[in-house]
Design an enzyme around this catalytic site. Structure first.
Site, short mmCIF file in Angstrom:
data_model
loop_
_atom_site.label_atom_id
_atom_site.label_comp_id
_atom_site.label_asym_id
_atom_site.label_seq_id
_atom_site.Cartn_x
_atom_site.Cartn_y
_atom_site.Cartn_z
CG LEU A 140 -1.85 -1.23 1.32
CD1 LEU A 140 -2.65 -1.20 2.61
CD2 LEU A 140 -2.77 -1.33 0.11
CB CYS A 141 4.40 1.71 -0.21
SG CYS A 141 5.75 2.90 -0.26
N GLY A 142 3.38 4.25 -1.84
CA GLY A 142 3.49 5.00 -3.08
C GLY A 142 4.57 4.46 -4.01
#
Length: 166
Positions: A45-47
């Site tokens: 769920l990270c950029g």
């Protein structure tokens, strides 16, 4: 900026470490002696999650030449899915990953995996997701790159090329 780290500073080569594999069993770095290894702490769920695609390309292109890319999902920065099953599904559905993945692994603090404690002793502490630790064929840390360095960055590719077995 690429940080080169002198292999002579290390008391314990990285081959002494094992990770639990997401698909079951172990990923034993000792079994990878003779191969270059790129260990990357990841999060779904990270950029920077789109870097999975580049890591898969490295796996496909450099794997036959002696590179093993290992993804280490972690919730250390609170950006991982809630279960190993969710991580496996996410990586397969969204990125078609075939590179080895570990179970969700702590990177920092008292519960940190021994590999990440060893990295910290070398001054290579992940400050975010998608940090890249490059080990040579003997298990010595030769480069450590942060999240902003993409898997296809020329300096990372040069570092990989320099440590591939002949």
């Amino acid at each position: 900026m690429l940080k080169w780290i002198a292999p002579l500073l290390f008391a314990l080569p990285a081959q002494a470490f094992q990770f639990e594999a997401l698909e079951g069993g172990l990923i034993d770095l000792d079994d990878l002696r003779g191969r270059a290894v790129l260990v990357v702490n990841t999060a779904s769920l990270c950029g920077f999650t789109d870097q999975y695609a580049g890591l898969q390309r490295l796996h496909e292109e450099y794997g036959p030449r002696g590179l093993t890319v290992i993804g280490v999902p972690s919730n250390t920065f609170r950006q991982e899915l809630g279960s190993e099953e969710d991580v496996a599904e996410f990586c397969e559905v969204n990125y078609g990953l075939t590179l080895p993945l570990t179970t969700i692994t702590p990177l920092r603090g008292p519960d940190a995996h021994p590999f990440y404690r060893w990295l910290a002793e070398q001054g290579a502490v992940p400050r975010w997701n998608f940090n890249k630790a490059l080990l040579d064929t003997e298990g010595d840390l030769v480069a450590f790159e942060g999240a902003a360095t993409r898997p296809d960055a020329p300096r990372l590719l040069r570092a990989i090329e320099a440590v591939l077995p002949e």
